[in-house]
Design an enzyme around this catalytic site. Sequence first.
Site, PDB file in Angstrom:
ATOM      1  N   TYR A  32       0.861  -1.249   0.174  1.00 48.97           N
ATOM      2  CA  TYR A  32       0.016  -0.132   0.071  1.00 48.97           C
ATOM      3  C   TYR A  32       0.818   1.298   0.012  1.00 48.97           C
ATOM      4  CZ  TYR A  32       1.116   1.107   4.881  1.00 48.97           C
ATOM      5  OH  TYR A  32       1.590   1.479   5.995  1.00 48.97           O
ATOM      6  N   LYS A 146       6.667  -1.988   2.053  1.00 51.29           N
ATOM      7  CA  LYS A 146       5.546  -1.485   2.689  1.00 51.29           C
ATOM      8  C   LYS A 146       4.201  -2.238   2.337  1.00 51.29           C
ATOM      9  CE  LYS A 146       3.345   3.309   2.940  1.00 51.29           C
ATOM     10  NZ  LYS A 146       3.864   3.588   4.345  1.00 51.29           N
ATOM     11  N   GLU A 178      12.702   3.034  13.781  1.00 54.48           N
ATOM     12  CA  GLU A 178      11.762   4.276  13.555  1.00 54.48           C
ATOM     13  C   GLU A 178      10.439   4.125  14.109  1.00 54.48           C
ATOM     14  OE1 GLU A 178      10.307   2.885   9.518  1.00 54.48           O
ATOM     15  OE2 GLU A 178      10.063   0.824  10.114  1.00 54.48           O
ATOM     16  N   LEU A 202      11.357   1.459   6.939  1.00 54.32           N
ATOM     17  CA  LEU A 202      10.932   1.825   5.583  1.00 54.32           C
ATOM     18  C   LEU A 202      11.563   3.128   5.219  1.00 54.32           C
ATOM     19  CD1 LEU A 202       8.796   1.244   3.435  1.00 54.32           C
ATOM     20  CD2 LEU A 202       7.254   3.041   4.649  1.00 54.32           C
TER      21      LEU A 202
END
Length: 283
Positions: A32, A146, A178, A202
């Site tokens: 996505y 992702k 993250e 990511l």
Amino acid sequence: MVKILWNDRIINEEDVKIGFEDRGYQFGDGVYEVIKIYNGDVFTATEHIDRLYESADKIQLVIPYTKDVLHKMLYELIELNEVKNGQIYLQVTRGTSPRQHNFPTPAVESVLTAYTKETNRPLSQLQTGVKACFVEDMRWLRCDIKSLNLLGNVLAKQEAVSKDCFEAILHRGEVITEGSSSNMYGIKNGVLYTHPANNLILNGITRRVIFACCEEIGMPVVEEAFTKQQALEMDEFIMSSTSAEVMPIVSIDDQMIGSGTRGQWTEKLQQAFEKKIPVSVGI
């Protein structure tokens, strides 16, 4: 009436039909993107679409449209829904087939859906900053994809919310990776530190914009992992995402970072980021 992009058609919301054996629903087998809309224009659309296809390639998922065709369909969706400021959510699943863990044989057609949503910029928080907390990173080891598999992120975000925090700062052991839905950065002596873009994070699109902003304002960037203790000792701390932009974090686990307010380098980055927005609305 809300319009939805369903495969290669834009239809009314109530006409969308997703199979109960869609692999996105049963396995999270898909990818996505979330793309920001400023003043009717899609921000960093090319970078987001490129990353969508990169994620799809990594899980051997075929998107049956060229990038140019997908761009065109997304812009048409924005126009039909008359969205001025907001975002597009789009996902591609491996399709609908009888439930089994391995890929369908023969392959079935993937399913693409996308919709738009009006959202406001978090202008107040961009000035005052937000609170965050440390949460152990328990996710899988391919965070560079992702994917729709977001349960680990959901649990981390919920833990942050339960502590009255805006975001969870994830860590593997003592090392910061993250956020639950963002990238993380520390600023020390005018240098920006952030985890390198490997399989543990990511590589955010806003992250890449921030790097360009750093170059413009003469701020060195060091892609190097740092620890929880080093995070607490930073002069300034920020997070970034499509929706949060360049967001100051002023406390972590109730410990004040720096002066406990938005720092000078954070403000410079925000100003540089602002100049890249199609129509500036000010912060």
